[in-house]
Write a protein that holds these residues in place. Structure first.
Motif, short mmCIF file in Angstrom:
data_model
loop_
_atom_site.label_atom_id
_atom_site.label_comp_id
_atom_site.label_asym_id
_atom_site.label_seq_id
_atom_site.Cartn_x
_atom_site.Cartn_y
_atom_site.Cartn_z
N HIS A 137 -1.89 6.35 2.97
CA HIS A 137 -2.01 7.27 1.84
C HIS A 137 -2.99 6.74 0.80
CE1 HIS A 137 1.48 4.70 0.55
NE2 HIS A 137 0.95 4.82 -0.65
N HIS A 165 -4.96 3.12 -5.75
CA HIS A 165 -4.67 2.27 -4.60
C HIS A 165 -4.77 3.02 -3.29
CE1 HIS A 165 -0.16 3.24 -4.66
NE2 HIS A 165 -0.30 3.06 -3.37
N GLU A 201 -2.45 -1.48 -0.52
CA GLU A 201 -1.07 -1.62 -0.09
C GLU A 201 -1.09 -1.66 1.43
OE1 GLU A 201 1.28 1.78 -1.23
OE2 GLU A 201 3.13 0.98 -0.37
MG MG Z 1 1.75 3.55 -2.33
#
Ligand code: MG
Ligand code: MG
Length: 628
Positions: free
Chosen positions: A440, A518, A595
């Motif tokens: 994502h 992110h 991440e």
């Molecule tokens: Mg995340």
């Protein structure tokens, strides 16, 4: 159907609102009384201004607390109405909107209200004017469109008609079947608003949380289908009271209003198969098959540090652009492009926003159709000159002035990496970090922009949105909403916060605007990935021991499992039988981070862990390690 918008939807003074409404291509406008009263010019002045902008006034509103009054309030209500009629005639408006009475003094009774409306209709007709009756969800005696219709029907006057408002109808879950039987020509105006589903009184809900269709959760589509059955082909008018719209730019909100109508009516046409008068068909929403690449615009110094991080994350240099200072890094199905060229879009973006993501390229079935739909929805297409033989990748402006590219397999675009890049041979013995694909992408934006981008993505792409979730950051609350394809090929997390002290807000300030904060990369084995990252010297976000003690208390994980998680500083969540594992790199100078996630049949985003991660990042940033 023709579309209009109420001045109450927008921020600014009356003249600013009208200019924004005309610039967004609307032809009709509802004049909200407060906007007129607060304006320094006369009603005739406003009339000229409106005519000069090519607009027409579709209604003047609201006229309150009219029907069912005892004397002497009843006579006073009629004198008030006559004064409104004077203003309307000066404004050049022929329709007065009357809201159902909320006064404690008012008396109930459909016949009493109908008699009042009959007389009001007589008075209006004498001046060539009309009146329309609307049931407010919190009206004292009339709060249901079916009762309002009965009042209008019994008033039996050609100058008295009905207003339907999707908000008042849908928040009360009023049955829509009766709407289908109302003759379309007895409906004088239809007001459209969506809203999130909330547990609160109708008045506060209405005054603060309305939004355009496509931004909320009400069944506006079902309302529209019932409306279509009446044969109505008059005006659809946005009437949105929203704290966010009032804080936003009038021009941008007005444009969102047009986009919302185009999307709503196109969906209606597709669902019912019936042509919607005056609304052209759009190409279908683009089906997204994945993310082809994410592009970072960087200066050389930032690029040096970033590329070291990419190598640590197991990426390999896979190609060099044939004519520009652009490098392709690859791992699994993930492509990251680093652009340090001194010309073109990425360079100007870098000058304004610093070294950060400047573009996302989506893999779609048909890039040309995606652009055609974007243009029909009033999104802004983008192109820049390309070198001879290079591909011109179609794009639209996205969040924070960045680009959203479309790439497909059916055209030359499918050969992007061969056409525009010289490949670099990769040593097959070199081990990667087990990262397979984009999981994502998280975008931070100003609070008042959130609904704009929600509508941008949901109208353009075949995605659905989740409910808004509140995430607690040490500096305030962050609202988070996800748009994603059914199969997870695309997942975008939209974050916004009213507090200036959250990491999301600080990121926006650092980057001079909204952007990608992110990127989550999927791993097939997060323990192996983390071990590989550590061996390569990648700094990971430290997670406090308290977290793992809590995990022991609230999960069924064995002590050994928890030790493994603690040892690798991996966060964990569980939903039914689905499991989710997360780790984070330390943030870069501007607050950007990666991440790493591993999903085992898990659909969420680890919301339960977000406050832990945010607190850890805030601690790291307070120590001066990374001014996130
Ligand atoms: Mg995340
Ligand atoms: Mg209304």
């Amino acid at each position: 159907m023709q579309t209009a918008i109420a001045t109450v939807c927008l921020s600014g003074t009356l003249d600013e609102k009208l200019e924004a409404i005309a610039a967004a291509g609307f032809k009709g406008v509802e004049i909200f009384e407060t906007d007129l009263i607060g304006f320094s010019g006369t009603p005739s002045h406003v009339r000229r201004m409106i005519e000069d902008l090519g607009l027409r006034i579709v209604t003047f509103q609201p006229f309150r607390d009219f029907e069912g009054m005892p004397e002497p309030q009843r006579s006073r209500a009629f004198s008030r109405a006559e004064r409104k009629f004077d203003v309307m005639q000066e404004l050049g408006c022929d329709l007065l909107l009357v809201c159902s009475n909320v006064s404690e003094q008012s008396l109930g009774g459909i016949d009493r209200a109908a008699a009042d409306f009959h007389e009001l209709g007589e008075r209006a007709a004498r001046r060539g004017l009309r009146v329309a009756y609307e049931a407010l969800a919190w009206g004292r005696h009339v709060n249901d469109y079916r009762d309002a219709w009965e009042v209008v029907r019994r008033a039996a006057h050609p100058s008295v008609g009905l207003v339907l408002d999707s908000f008042h109808t849908l928040v009360r879950n009023t049955d829509l079947a009766a709407m289908r039987a109302i003759p379309g020509d007895r409906i004088f105006l239809v007001q459209i608003a969506d809203a999130p589903k909330l547990q609160m009184d109708y008045l506060s809900w209405s005054r603060h949380y309305r939004c355009f269709p496509g931004q909320g959760e009400l069944a506006v589509d079902e309302f529209m289908e019932a409306l279509l059955a009446t044969g109505y082909d008059g005006l659809l008018s946005h009437e949105i009271f929203s704290d966010r719209f009032r804080a936003g730019s009038a021009r941008s909100v007005a444009l969102d209003g047009q986009r919302s109508f185009l999307f709503l009516l196109d969906e209606l046409r597709q669902r019912t198969g019936a042509p919607v008068p005056g609304i052209p068909a759009l190409p279908p929403r683009a089906v997204c098959r994945g993310i082809e690449f994410v592009e970072f615009a960087m200066d050389e110094e930032a690029a040096g540090r970033f590329e070291t991080l990419l190598q640590g994350l197991g990426f390999r240099k896979a190609g060099l652009h044939k004519t520009k200072a652009v490098t392709r890094w690859a791992q699994g199905d993930i492509n990251i492009v680093v652009n340090t060229d001194k010309e073109g879009f990425a360079h100007s973006f870098q000058i304004v926003h610093g070294s950060t993501v400047c573009a996302i390229a989506l893999r779609v079935d048909d890039a040309a159709a995606a652009i055609e739909r974007a243009v029909s929805l009033l999104d802004r297409p983008f192109s820049q000159p390309v070198g001879p033989g290079e591909l011109n990748i179609p794009a639209v402006r996205g969040l924070g002035g960045s680009l959203l590219y479309f790439v497909d397999r059916k055209s030359q675009l499918g050969r992007l990496w061969e056409v525009d890049f010289n490949a670099i041979a990769v040593d097959p013995r070199e081990e990667d970090a087990g990262l397979t694909s984009y999981d994502h992408i998280s975008q931070s934006m100003h609070d008042e922009e959130m609904l704009t981008w929600l509508l941008f993505y949901t109208s353009l792409l075949d995605v659905t949105k989740t409910r808004v979730q509140d995430v607690v950051d040490p500096g305030g609350v962050v609202q988070s909403q996800v748009v994603a394809t059914e199969d997870g090929a695309l997942r975008l997390v939209l974050n916004a916060s009213q507090s200036h002290r959250t990491l999301a807000s600080r990121f926006i300030n650092q980057a001079f605007g909204a952007g990608v904060q992110h990127i989550a990369l999927a791993s097939s084995d997060i323990f192996r990935t983390v071990a590989r990252l550590r061996a390569a010297g990648v700094e990971l976000l430290p997670i406090p021991d308290n977290y793992y003690e809590d995990l022991e208390a609230r999960t069924e994980l064995s002590p050994d499992d928890i030790d493994r998680l603690r040892e690798s500083r991996i966060l964990y969540d569980r939903e039914g039988t689905g499991e989710y594992f997360q780790a984070y790199t330390a943030s870069m100078d501007n607050g950007f981070f990666f991440e790493i996630v591993e999903r085992r049949g898990y659909a969420g985003f680890g919301a339960v862990n977000a406050p832990i991660r945010l607190a850890a990042q805030a601690r790291l940033s307070a120590r001066g390690r990374a001014p996130a």
